[in-house]
Write a protein that holds these residues in place. Structure first.
Motif, PDB file in Angstrom:
ATOM      1  N   SER A 101       0.833  -1.208   0.000  1.00  0.00           N
ATOM      2  CA  SER A 101       0.000   0.000   0.000  1.00  0.00           C
ATOM      3  C   SER A 101       0.865   1.253   0.000  1.00  0.00           C
ATOM      4  N   LEU A 102       1.951   1.258   0.759  1.00  0.00           N
ATOM      5  CA  LEU A 102       2.832   2.424   0.775  1.00  0.00           C
ATOM      6  C   LEU A 102       3.508   2.619  -0.579  1.00  0.00           C
ATOM      7  N   LYS A 103       3.806   1.524  -1.244  1.00  0.00           N
ATOM      8  CA  LYS A 103       4.393   1.597  -2.583  1.00  0.00           C
ATOM      9  C   LYS A 103       3.408   2.247  -3.558  1.00  0.00           C
ATOM     10  N   ILE A 104       2.149   1.858  -3.475  1.00  0.00           N
ATOM     11  CA  ILE A 104       1.103   2.444  -4.329  1.00  0.00           C
ATOM     12  C   ILE A 104       0.937   3.931  -4.015  1.00  0.00           C
ATOM     13  N   ILE A 105       0.870   4.264  -2.734  1.00  0.00           N
ATOM     14  CA  ILE A 105       0.700   5.661  -2.328  1.00  0.00           C
ATOM     15  C   ILE A 105       1.887   6.493  -2.825  1.00  0.00           C
ATOM     16  N   LYS A 106       3.089   5.977  -2.661  1.00  0.00           N
ATOM     17  CA  LYS A 106       4.290   6.685  -3.099  1.00  0.00           C
ATOM     18  C   LYS A 106       4.250   6.929  -4.606  1.00  0.00           C
ATOM     19  N   LYS A 107       3.880   5.906  -5.360  1.00  0.00           N
ATOM     20  CA  LYS A 107       3.814   6.023  -6.828  1.00  0.00           C
ATOM     21  C   LYS A 107       2.857   7.138  -7.236  1.00  0.00           C
ATOM     22  N   HIS A 108       1.696   7.167  -6.634  1.00  0.00           N
ATOM     23  CA  HIS A 108       0.698   8.168  -6.994  1.00  0.00           C
ATOM     24  C   HIS A 108       1.055   9.551  -6.449  1.00  0.00           C
ATOM     25  N   MET A 109       1.728   9.617  -5.309  1.00  0.00           N
ATOM     26  CA  MET A 109       2.194  10.902  -4.796  1.00  0.00           C
ATOM     27  C   MET A 109       3.204  11.517  -5.765  1.00  0.00           C
ATOM     28  N   GLU A 110       4.126  10.700  -6.276  1.00  0.00           N
ATOM     29  CA  GLU A 110       5.101  11.198  -7.238  1.00  0.00           C
ATOM     30  C   GLU A 110       4.397  11.693  -8.499  1.00  0.00           C
ATOM     31  N   ALA A 111       3.348  10.984  -8.906  1.00  0.00           N
ATOM     32  CA  ALA A 111       2.580  11.411 -10.085  1.00  0.00           C
ATOM     33  C   ALA A 111       1.881  12.745  -9.818  1.00  0.00           C
ATOM     34  N   PHE A 112       1.356  12.939  -8.599  1.00  0.00           N
ATOM     35  CA  PHE A 112       0.718  14.210  -8.240  1.00  0.00           C
ATOM     36  C   PHE A 112       1.730  15.355  -8.312  1.00  0.00           C
ATOM     37  N   TYR A 113       2.923  15.124  -7.746  1.00  0.00           N
ATOM     38  CA  TYR A 113       3.952  16.161  -7.785  1.00  0.00           C
ATOM     39  C   TYR A 113       4.293  16.520  -9.228  1.00  0.00           C
ATOM     40  N   GLU A 114       4.451  15.492 -10.046  1.00  0.00           N
ATOM     41  CA  GLU A 114       4.788  15.715 -11.453  1.00  0.00           C
ATOM     42  C   GLU A 114       3.661  16.461 -12.164  1.00  0.00           C
ATOM     43  N   LYS A 115       2.427  16.045 -11.923  1.00  0.00           N
ATOM     44  CA  LYS A 115       1.263  16.663 -12.554  1.00  0.00           C
ATOM     45  C   LYS A 115       1.149  18.139 -12.173  1.00  0.00           C
ATOM     46  N   GLU A 116       1.432  18.453 -10.930  1.00  0.00           N
ATOM     47  CA  GLU A 116       1.322  19.819 -10.442  1.00  0.00           C
ATOM     48  C   GLU A 116       2.544  20.651 -10.809  1.00  0.00           C
ATOM     49  N   GLY A 117       3.542  20.002 -11.433  1.00  0.00           N
ATOM     50  CA  GLY A 117       4.741  20.723 -11.828  1.00  0.00           C
ATOM     51  C   GLY A 117       5.563  21.195 -10.653  1.00  0.00           C
ATOM     52  N   MET A 118       5.415  20.491  -9.544  1.00  0.00           N
ATOM     53  CA  MET A 118       6.145  20.873  -8.343  1.00  0.00           C
ATOM     54  C   MET A 118       7.479  20.159  -8.319  1.00  0.00           C
ATOM     55  N   HIS A 119       8.492  20.875  -7.892  1.00  0.00           N
ATOM     56  CA  HIS A 119       9.803  20.264  -7.727  1.00  0.00           C
ATOM     57  C   HIS A 119       9.804  19.531  -6.396  1.00  0.00           C
ATOM     58  N   SER A 120      10.191  18.293  -6.446  1.00  0.00           N
ATOM     59  CA  SER A 120      10.279  17.557  -5.182  1.00  0.00           C
ATOM     60  C   SER A 120      11.376  16.522  -5.284  1.00  0.00           C
ATOM     61  N   GLU A 121      11.930  16.246  -4.147  1.00  0.00           N
ATOM     62  CA  GLU A 121      12.841  15.125  -4.088  1.00  0.00           C
ATOM     63  C   GLU A 121      11.961  13.891  -4.141  1.00  0.00           C
ATOM     64  N   LYS A 122      12.564  12.732  -4.168  1.00  0.00           N
ATOM     65  CA  LYS A 122      11.781  11.510  -4.158  1.00  0.00           C
ATOM     66  C   LYS A 122      10.834  11.555  -2.964  1.00  0.00           C
ATOM     67  N   VAL A 123       9.603  11.152  -3.201  1.00  0.00           N
ATOM     68  CA  VAL A 123       8.612  11.159  -2.135  1.00  0.00           C
ATOM     69  C   VAL A 123       8.956  10.064  -1.142  1.00  0.00           C
ATOM     70  N   ARG A 124       8.990  10.431   0.132  1.00  0.00           N
ATOM     71  CA  ARG A 124       9.284   9.445   1.163  1.00  0.00           C
ATOM     72  C   ARG A 124       8.013   9.098   1.875  1.00  0.00           C
ATOM     73  N   VAL A 125       7.627   7.843   1.735  1.00  0.00           N
ATOM     74  CA  VAL A 125       6.456   7.330   2.443  1.00  0.00           C
ATOM     75  C   VAL A 125       6.930   6.094   3.172  1.00  0.00           C
ATOM     76  N   GLU A 126       7.064   6.220   4.460  1.00  0.00           N
ATOM     77  CA  GLU A 126       7.547   5.075   5.235  1.00  0.00           C
ATOM     78  C   GLU A 126       7.048   5.166   6.639  1.00  0.00           C
ATOM     79  N   ARG A 127       7.299   4.096   7.377  1.00  0.00           N
ATOM     80  CA  ARG A 127       6.939   4.104   8.788  1.00  0.00           C
ATOM     81  C   ARG A 127       7.902   3.273   9.528  1.00  0.00           C
TER      82      ARG A 127
END
Length: 183
Positions: A157-183
């Motif tokens: 589930s975290l892998k899926i969330i991370k994948k889609h978070m990165e897509a959101f950042y890309e879609k919004e044209g926001m600069h971001s480092e790799k999205v960190r989703v962990e616990r």
């Protein structure tokens, strides 16, 4: 039994409601399902063996109530996906704590939006682990799974969330480092 039932209700009502609300995404339906949970608790408390905490036992019942609800729905998988509309501000707590206030930030809303890409089981694990802060062992007991299955489901589930978070950042044209989703 009345005092025990009252104590369970007072202690865990909010957590059970919040869990069901995240699952069904409808306040009125969640309230109805909470009632169903406590009806089942009342009917089966004498069979509670104490092998897990009361909280994990209640979450286990709540999960089963949610699954029964989805099974009764026509086209429940489609309806489930529709229920996770994070574009509206449906999540509101009457007693927000500082951490919950941050949920209103856009990045956190994106994470919640990404839950729609997870399966029901993956969503349940994320809600129990990260929103209700249950341990892996408590989550396993609540879901009736092994700890290994909880870890695997959480990882996926975290892998899926991370994948889609990165897509959101890309879609919004926001600069971001790799999205960190962990616990």
């Amino acid at each position: 039994m009345d005092s025990v039932f009252d104590e369970l209700y007072k202690k865990y009502h909010h957590d059970v409601f919040q869990f069901l609300f995240y699952m069904v995404r409808n306040r009125e339906q969640a309230e109805d399902l909470v009632q169903e949970v406590y009806i089942r608790v009342f009917k089966s408390y004498t069979r509670f063996e104490g092998k897990s905490s009361e909280k994990t036992w209640l979450f286990s019942i709540a999960r089963n109530v949610a699954i029964d609800y989805f099974r009764k729905q026509k086209g429940w998988k489609d309806k489930l996906m529709e229920k996770f509309d994070w574009s509206t501000n449906q999540v509101k707590d009457d007693y927000p704590i500082p951490e919950e206030i941050t949920i209103q930030k856009e990045e956190i809303q994106w994470i919640y939006k990404c839950l729609e890409y997870c399966t029901v089981d993956q969503r349940a694990v994320v809600i129990l682990r990260f929103i209700h802060d249950l341990s892996i062992a408590e989550t396993a007991k609540a879901l009736g799974w092994t700890e290994s299955k909880v870890k695997t489901t959480q990882h996926r589930s975290l892998k899926i969330i991370k994948k889609h978070m990165e897509a959101f950042y890309e879609k919004e044209g926001m600069h971001s480092e790799k999205v960190r989703v962990e616990r």
